[in-house]
Write a protein that holds these residues in place. Structure first.
Motif, short mmCIF file in Angstrom:
data_model
loop_
_atom_site.label_atom_id
_atom_site.label_comp_id
_atom_site.label_asym_id
_atom_site.label_seq_id
_atom_site.Cartn_x
_atom_site.Cartn_y
_atom_site.Cartn_z
N ARG A 169 25.72 79.95 -35.02
CA ARG A 169 25.94 79.88 -33.57
C ARG A 169 26.62 81.16 -33.07
O ARG A 169 26.19 81.75 -32.07
CB ARG A 169 26.82 78.68 -33.24
N ARG A 177 24.33 84.12 -32.90
CA ARG A 177 23.47 84.11 -31.71
C ARG A 177 24.23 84.57 -30.47
O ARG A 177 23.74 85.40 -29.70
CB ARG A 177 22.90 82.70 -31.48
N LEU A 178 25.44 84.03 -30.29
CA LEU A 178 26.20 84.38 -29.08
C LEU A 178 26.58 85.85 -29.08
O LEU A 178 26.49 86.54 -28.07
CB LEU A 178 27.45 83.50 -28.98
N THR A 227 23.46 88.09 -28.66
CA THR A 227 22.95 87.95 -27.30
C THR A 227 23.79 88.76 -26.32
O THR A 227 23.25 89.47 -25.46
CB THR A 227 22.96 86.47 -26.87
N MET A 254 36.63 90.88 -26.39
CA MET A 254 36.47 89.45 -26.14
C MET A 254 35.82 88.76 -27.33
O MET A 254 36.27 87.69 -27.77
CB MET A 254 35.62 89.22 -24.89
N ALA A 297 37.42 85.82 -29.77
CA ALA A 297 36.76 84.53 -29.94
C ALA A 297 36.49 84.23 -31.40
O ALA A 297 36.69 83.10 -31.87
CB ALA A 297 35.46 84.50 -29.15
N PHE A 340 21.72 85.13 -22.49
CA PHE A 340 21.47 83.87 -23.19
C PHE A 340 20.25 83.16 -22.60
O PHE A 340 19.36 82.70 -23.34
CB PHE A 340 22.70 82.96 -23.11
N GLU A 352 21.25 72.10 -30.33
CA GLU A 352 21.95 73.29 -30.84
C GLU A 352 22.18 74.30 -29.72
O GLU A 352 23.27 74.87 -29.59
CB GLU A 352 21.09 73.96 -31.93
N GLY A 401 24.80 73.31 -27.35
CA GLY A 401 26.10 73.61 -27.96
C GLY A 401 26.43 75.08 -27.87
O GLY A 401 27.58 75.46 -27.60
N ASP A 402 25.44 75.91 -28.09
CA ASP A 402 25.63 77.37 -27.94
C ASP A 402 26.12 77.70 -26.55
O ASP A 402 27.08 78.46 -26.36
CB ASP A 402 24.30 78.11 -28.16
N ALA A 460 29.67 76.67 -25.98
CA ALA A 460 30.57 77.59 -26.67
C ALA A 460 30.68 78.91 -25.91
O ALA A 460 31.77 79.51 -25.80
CB ALA A 460 30.08 77.84 -28.10
N LEU A 461 29.56 79.35 -25.37
CA LEU A 461 29.56 80.59 -24.58
C LEU A 461 30.47 80.46 -23.36
O LEU A 461 31.32 81.32 -23.09
CB LEU A 461 28.13 80.93 -24.15
N MET A 494 34.11 80.46 -24.39
CA MET A 494 34.59 81.79 -24.71
C MET A 494 34.89 82.58 -23.44
O MET A 494 35.93 83.24 -23.33
CB MET A 494 33.56 82.54 -25.56
N LEU A 495 33.98 82.50 -22.48
CA LEU A 495 34.16 83.26 -21.24
C LEU A 495 35.39 82.76 -20.48
O LEU A 495 36.19 83.56 -19.98
CB LEU A 495 32.89 83.14 -20.38
#
Lengths: 184, 184
Positions: free
Chosen positions: A133, A136-137, A140, A172, A176, B145, B161, B164-165, B168-169, B172-173
């Motif tokens: 995961r 991917r983040l 991206t 950032m 994370a 994304f 999935e 969920g990504d 999570a993104l 984080m932001l």
DNA sequence: ACCTGAACACCGTTCAAGT
DNA sequence: ACCTGAACACCGTTCAAGT
């Protein structure tokens, strides 16, 4: 003089990349690629199944050309170098790079980059179940930034500003990942 | 029957968007747009300067169609709704959306979205001098994304999935913005 | 003012033919 | 095995002509 030139898949992809770099994606025609190789457009079909496949191959060429950081470095420095390398590649090949977000890295050659990121994340303490995961983040965000930058979405901002943006982005992401690593 | 149909810029852009949604970007030709409007391709030039401008207009149409969250909501919820709205737009118009990262939002209509993000960041306590930077990083991550998702870069992952990504993104932001707000 | 007919230069792609 | 000639169906775009 006289002798028909020998071409192969690699020379076709390289010629295509050069044309896109020099004259833009619109100028990338099979005729232009053939001209550069001293051949007719029809000759290309033996080495590349068509124009779509040519674009795919060029994108993959971009990925596989990236240099990988030494594994001895601490994880955050490895990620930093990978991200900086991606940004540099984008600047070298802006036109083709913007296609990258739209095609998944499937071949084993092209998987090396995400695999490196994955390894760095595990080294950072991210639980293996979550590493995919965060890969991917992370990729991206970095790819999105690099595409935006070279495609002109940040037009009107100084390169100093954008360097600062990139640094903030890396900061950032590192924060994370550290939080994710500590919680695992 | 008989009477030549009246068309305008808006109907041309809408027809183009519909074709791209239904049959893909490759099928988006001036001929196809003209057919859908019951007109010849040459008629389009009076309303749109050419194919490139048609694509630009379609991208802008995507941006301006987005609905804006009510200003009464707390800043993090406003950002969440904006991001979710962007993701929904991407899913509705995947083909055209992937062009979005490559064209800066210039018209005042299209600037409404980044302006909303900016306002939410200031409400979060981000120093105005830094708000612009965080707007770029935030929108880049969300757009990157959404493009990756609809363009197939995440092919092979379940929608659970990817949900969920996305969560999570956003997490984080939000964390990064809160840290930036507290330091200001 | 708005749309059409005709024409132009150029695409990607195929397939049989040459060497 | 590899490249070419000829041909096909289609592009985007222009410009003078029609209504």
């Amino acid at each position: 003089m006289g002798r028909p030139p020998r071409i192969d898949r690699s020379s076709v992809l390289t010629a295509g990349l050069a044309i896109a770099d020099e004259r833009g994606l619109d100028a990338l025609t099979l005729q232009a690629v053939a001209d550069r190789l001293g051949v007719t457009p029809m000759a290309l079909y033996r080495h590349v199944p068509g124009k779509a496949a040519l674009l795919d191959g060029m994108v993959e060429l971009l990925l596989t050309n990236a240099s990988l950081p030494p594994a001895e470095l601490p994880w955050h420095e490895r990620l930093e170098r990978l991200a900086t390398g991606v940004r540099a590649t984008a600047r070298r090949h802006p036109e083709v790079f913007s296609l990258l977000l739209q095609r998944p890295a499937t071949t084993t050659e092209a998987r090396r980059l995400p695999d490196q990121v994955l390894a760095a994340l595990v080294a950072a303490g991210v639980p293996p179940a979550r590493a995919s995961r965060w890969e991917r983040l992370l990729s991206t965000a970095v790819l999105g930034f690099a595409v935006s930058e070279v495609a002109g979405r940040f037009a009107g901002h100084t390169s100093a500003e954008l360097d600062g943006d990139f640094e903030a982005l890396l900061g950032m992401l590192r924060t994370a990942i550290e939080a994710e690593g500590a919680s695992g």
